[in-house]
Scaffold this active site. Structure first.
Site, PDB file in Angstrom:
ATOM      1  CB  SER A   1      30.651  14.202  63.299  1.00  0.00           C
ATOM      2  OG  SER A   1      29.524  12.991  62.905  1.00  0.00           O
TER       3      SER A   1
ATOM      4  CE1 TYR B   1      34.548  10.731  65.729  1.00  0.00           C
ATOM      5  CE2 TYR B   1      32.310  10.412  64.763  1.00  0.00           C
ATOM      6  CZ  TYR B   1      33.558  11.020  64.752  1.00  0.00           C
ATOM      7  OH  TYR B   1      33.639  12.141  63.629  1.00  0.00           O
TER       8      TYR B   1
ATOM      9  CE  LYS C   1      35.009  14.784  65.336  1.00  0.00           C
ATOM     10  NZ  LYS C   1      36.379  15.476  65.119  1.00  0.00           N
TER      11      LYS C   1
HETATM   12  P1  NAD Z   1      41.149  10.566  58.626  1.00  0.00           P
HETATM   13  O1  NAD Z   1      41.746   9.734  59.835  1.00  0.00           O
HETATM   14  O2  NAD Z   1      41.428  10.223  57.262  1.00  0.00           O
HETATM   15  O3  NAD Z   1      42.025  12.081  58.895  1.00  0.00           O
HETATM   16  C1  NAD Z   1      42.542  12.357  60.124  1.00  0.00           C
HETATM   17  C2  NAD Z   1      43.967  12.898  60.125  1.00  0.00           C
HETATM   18  O4  NAD Z   1      44.482  13.093  61.430  1.00  0.00           O
HETATM   19  C3  NAD Z   1      44.818  11.699  59.480  1.00  0.00           C
HETATM   20  O5  NAD Z   1      45.627  12.245  58.957  1.00  0.00           O
HETATM   21  C4  NAD Z   1      45.619  11.261  61.245  1.00  0.00           C
HETATM   22  O6  NAD Z   1      46.961  10.586  60.855  1.00  0.00           O
HETATM   23  C5  NAD Z   1      45.708  12.762  61.615  1.00  0.00           C
HETATM   24  N1  NAD Z   1      45.728  12.531  63.298  1.00  0.00           N
HETATM   25  C6  NAD Z   1      44.876  11.702  63.865  1.00  0.00           C
HETATM   26  N2  NAD Z   1      45.534  11.946  65.321  1.00  0.00           N
HETATM   27  C7  NAD Z   1      46.142  13.015  65.355  1.00  0.00           C
HETATM   28  C8  NAD Z   1      47.265  13.627  66.151  1.00  0.00           C
HETATM   29  N3  NAD Z   1      46.785  13.390  67.515  1.00  0.00           N
HETATM   30  N4  NAD Z   1      47.877  14.509  65.667  1.00  0.00           N
HETATM   31  C9  NAD Z   1      47.904  14.927  64.476  1.00  0.00           C
HETATM   32  N5  NAD Z   1      47.579  14.188  63.486  1.00  0.00           N
HETATM   33  C10 NAD Z   1      46.465  13.300  64.074  1.00  0.00           C
HETATM   34  O7  NAD Z   1      39.814  11.242  58.909  1.00  0.00           O
HETATM   35  P2  NAD Z   1      38.787  11.968  57.803  1.00  0.00           P
HETATM   36  O8  NAD Z   1      37.481  11.128  57.344  1.00  0.00           O
HETATM   37  O9  NAD Z   1      39.651  12.988  57.005  1.00  0.00           O
HETATM   38  O10 NAD Z   1      38.129  12.865  59.090  1.00  0.00           O
HETATM   39  C11 NAD Z   1      38.972  14.301  59.374  1.00  0.00           C
HETATM   40  C12 NAD Z   1      37.837  14.832  60.274  1.00  0.00           C
HETATM   41  O11 NAD Z   1      36.485  14.693  60.279  1.00  0.00           O
HETATM   42  C13 NAD Z   1      37.959  14.022  61.950  1.00  0.00           C
HETATM   43  O12 NAD Z   1      37.915  14.900  62.846  1.00  0.00           O
HETATM   44  C14 NAD Z   1      36.764  13.246  61.914  1.00  0.00           C
HETATM   45  O13 NAD Z   1      36.223  13.050  63.147  1.00  0.00           O
HETATM   46  C15 NAD Z   1      35.758  14.394  61.220  1.00  0.00           C
HETATM   47  N6  NAD Z   1      34.617  13.441  60.654  1.00  0.00           N
HETATM   48  C16 NAD Z   1      34.823  12.548  59.583  1.00  0.00           C
HETATM   49  C17 NAD Z   1      33.725  12.084  58.819  1.00  0.00           C
HETATM   50  C18 NAD Z   1      33.794  10.884  57.817  1.00  0.00           C
HETATM   51  O14 NAD Z   1      32.987  10.013  57.853  1.00  0.00           O
HETATM   52  N7  NAD Z   1      35.166  10.851  57.399  1.00  0.00           N
HETATM   53  C19 NAD Z   1      32.404  12.561  59.122  1.00  0.00           C
HETATM   54  C20 NAD Z   1      32.261  13.501  60.314  1.00  0.00           C
HETATM   55  C21 NAD Z   1      33.128  14.052  60.925  1.00  0.00           C
HETATM   56  C1  WQD Z   2      26.064   4.108  56.095  1.00  0.00           C
HETATM   57  C2  WQD Z   2      24.758   3.243  55.521  1.00  0.00           C
HETATM   58  C3  WQD Z   2      24.741   1.088  57.224  1.00  0.00           C
HETATM   59  C4  WQD Z   2      28.251  -0.716  55.884  1.00  0.00           C
HETATM   60  C5  WQD Z   2      29.289   6.899  60.233  1.00  0.00           C
HETATM   61  C6  WQD Z   2      29.653   7.345  61.554  1.00  0.00           C
HETATM   62  C7  WQD Z   2      29.367   8.746  61.401  1.00  0.00           C
HETATM   63  C8  WQD Z   2      30.156   9.651  60.584  1.00  0.00           C
HETATM   64  C9  WQD Z   2      29.934   9.037  58.999  1.00  0.00           C
HETATM   65  C10 WQD Z   2      32.283  10.394  61.274  1.00  0.00           C
HETATM   66  C11 WQD Z   2      24.208   2.438  56.897  1.00  0.00           C
HETATM   67  C12 WQD Z   2      24.927   0.619  55.806  1.00  0.00           C
HETATM   68  C13 WQD Z   2      27.356   0.368  55.932  1.00  0.00           C
HETATM   69  C14 WQD Z   2      28.310  -1.944  55.224  1.00  0.00           C
HETATM   70  C15 WQD Z   2      25.979  -1.729  55.164  1.00  0.00           C
HETATM   71  N1  WQD Z   2      31.390   9.664  60.893  1.00  0.00           N
HETATM   72  N2  WQD Z   2      26.207  -0.134  55.590  1.00  0.00           N
HETATM   73  N3  WQD Z   2      27.033  -2.116  55.122  1.00  0.00           N
HETATM   74  O1  WQD Z   2      26.827   4.677  60.006  1.00  0.00           O
HETATM   75  O2  WQD Z   2      25.743   6.535  58.843  1.00  0.00           O
HETATM   76  O3  WQD Z   2      28.064   7.084  59.738  1.00  0.00           O
HETATM   77  O4  WQD Z   2      30.246   7.424  59.096  1.00  0.00           O
HETATM   78  O5  WQD Z   2      31.958  11.323  61.845  1.00  0.00           O
HETATM   79  O6  WQD Z   2      29.768   9.174  62.679  1.00  0.00           O
HETATM   80  O7  WQD Z   2      28.685   6.632  62.398  1.00  0.00           O
HETATM   81  O8  WQD Z   2      28.020   5.375  57.931  1.00  0.00           O
HETATM   82  O9  WQD Z   2      29.108   4.444  55.918  1.00  0.00           O
HETATM   83  O10 WQD Z   2      28.822   3.244  58.148  1.00  0.00           O
HETATM   84  O11 WQD Z   2      26.919   3.469  57.079  1.00  0.00           O
HETATM   85  O12 WQD Z   2      24.962  -1.846  54.998  1.00  0.00           O
HETATM   86  O13 WQD Z   2      29.165  -2.755  55.202  1.00  0.00           O
HETATM   87  O14 WQD Z   2      25.270   1.803  55.092  1.00  0.00           O
HETATM   88  O15 WQD Z   2      24.044   0.369  58.018  1.00  0.00           O
HETATM   89  O16 WQD Z   2      22.614   2.420  56.986  1.00  0.00           O
HETATM   90  P1  WQD Z   2      27.173   5.931  59.106  1.00  0.00           P
HETATM   91  P2  WQD Z   2      28.231   3.956  57.059  1.00  0.00           P
END
Ligand code: NAD
Ligand code: WQD
Length: 344
Positions: free
Chosen positions: A124, A148, A152
């Site tokens: 991330s 978190y 990562k």
């Molecule tokens: P999500 O929660 O929708 O998907 C994660 C999946 O993993 C789910 O289906 C959950 O049931 C499964 N899971 C969790 N723990 C588990 C375990 N111990 N064993 C088996 N399955 C398990 O999340 P997502 O948004 O699809 O994110 C996927 C990956 O990408 C995550 O590692 C997350 O940290 C990373 N990521 C997400 C974002 C984002 O904003 N969505 C941004 C950067 C990185």
């Molecule tokens: C985006 C912008 C908020 C909600 C997060 C995690 C990051 C990654 C992606 C996993 C910001 C603003 C938000 C609301 C708002 N996830 N906002 N009102 O914080 O950039 O990233 O998700 O890896 O680790 O930190 O994403 O969508 O929460 O916010 O004004 O109700 O929207 O302040 O400027 P963020 P976000």
């Protein structure tokens, strides 16, 4: 290729599995459904018109991993499984390190035991922390500001050590910026449990009438309009990046970190405007205090992805908003609306 997808039922996983199937890869999904629904996978099968096995279990469980690797003999792993909420990680840091760090260690050990050396890992942009300069390139110092983000960062470092110890390894650490959007079918999408923390799911639930109004966190940032700016990346582009990364693991050895973003930012108010246009709905909002821990701007440098993966984002803000609206309006309660059947 045979690809084991941990967390394949989740938001990004389900879109990636669909792409993998369409590209004729064989897939095994390992998921414990702690943050997802089996319905997502049922719909993926319908959309792809293809089948795959699902191993329901915990990705930290050695027995489950041995069974998945033994039965399927994967040639590569995409590792999505884990927890992803910044706020929750501050309340439950040990759970985050257990799931994200210890879970990844078990997976790497299983890969070694079963001689599977290709890995694509969900990292991330949060690993960068406060920007020392923008856009963030992959050499920017890593100073995550919450558990978190540190989970990562630690996992990235462990994967690097694992790769250094085994010359067969080919690992790609994909650092996602802000994934949004949904498959154009409207059949799969992001289905957060409870009140969404992230911007676009929140806006979508306001538009559909589940939430009354958006709170914009901060109107006094040093950005075009005073609201936070992020590099939103369409989940379909992101899914495509995983296929490019899988292909890359075939030709390269070692471990490499690569940003996945568009290289351009949009502010909170630009997203509100885009969503209003896409949905034809009003998005009432109020501007409030900044949210603790938020940065003003986060934008990716994307040349490494272009150079190494031959990948770049193709979809823009209107695609992100339109596809999110299509998903949200056809599934106002997410996967809890199970009565629509598979229309593919
Ligand atoms: P999500 O929660 O929708 O998907 C994660 C999946 O993993 C789910 O289906 C959950 O049931 C499964 N899971 C969790 N723990 C588990 C375990 N111990 N064993 C088996 N399955 C398990 O999340 P997502 O948004 O699809 O994110 C996927 C990956 O990408 C995550 O590692 C997350 O940290 C990373 N990521 C997400 C974002 C984002 O904003 N969505 C941004 C950067 C990185
Ligand atoms: C985006 C912008 C908020 C909600 C997060 C995690 C990051 C990654 C992606 C996993 C910001 C603003 C938000 C609301 C708002 N996830 N906002 N009102 O914080 O950039 O990233 O998700 O890896 O680790 O930190 O994403 O969508 O929460 O916010 O004004 O109700 O929207 O302040 O400027 P963020 P976000």
């Amino acid at each position: 290729m045979r690809v084991l997808v941990t967390g394949g039922a989740g938001y990004i996983g389900s879109h990636t599995v669909l792409r993998l199937l369409r590209a004729k890869h064989e897939v095994l999904v390992l998921d414990n459904f702690s943050n997802s629904s089996p319905e997502a996978l049922r719909r993926v099968k319908g959309l792809a018109n293809a089948d795959f096995d699902i191993c329901e279990g915990d990705a930290r469980d050695r027995g489950v991993l041995n069974q998945a690797f033994g039965d399927f003999s994967p040639e590569a792993v995409i590792h999505f499984a884990g927890l992803k909420s910044v706020g929750e990680s501050q309340e439950q840091p040990l759970e985050y390190h257990s799931q994200n760090v210890a879970g990844s260690i078990e997976l790497l050990a299983a890969m070694k035991r079963h001689d599977c050396s290709r890995l694509v890992f969900s990292s991330s942009a949060t690993v960068y922390g406060e920007a020392q300069y923008l856009p963030f390139d992959e050499d920017h110092p890593l100073q995550p500001t919450n558990p978190y983000g540190r989970s990562k960062f630690f996992t990235e470092e462990i994967i690097r050590d694992w790769a250094a110890s085994w010359s067969d390894v080919s690992a790609v650490l994909l650092r996602y910026f802000n994934p949004v959007g949904a498959d154009t079918s409207g059949r799969i999408g992001e289905d957060p449990s409870g009140v969404p923390n992230n911007l676009l799911p929140y806006i979508a639930q306001v538009a559909v009438g589940r939430l009354a109004q958006l709170t914009v966190f901060g109107g006094d940032y040093n950005t075009r309009d005073g609201t936070g700016e992020r590099d939103f990346i369409h989940v379909e582009d992101l899914a495509r990046a995983h296929l490019a990364a899988i292909n890359y693991t075939v030709k390269a050895k070692g471990c490499v970190a690569i940003n996945v973003g568009t290289g351009a930012g949009a502010t909170v108010l630009e997203m509100v405007k885009g969503f209003k246009k896409a949905s034809g709905r009003e998005i009432p909002y109020k501007i409030a205090e900044r949210r603790e821990g938020d940065v003003a701007r986060s934008v990716a440098a994307v040349s490494k992805a272009e150079r190494l993966l031959r990948w770049s984002a193709e979809l823009g803000l209107s695609d992100m908003c339109e596809s999110t609206w299509h998903w949200q309006s056809s599934n106002p309660n997410g996967y809890a609306d199970l009565d629509q059947g598979i229309s593919g």
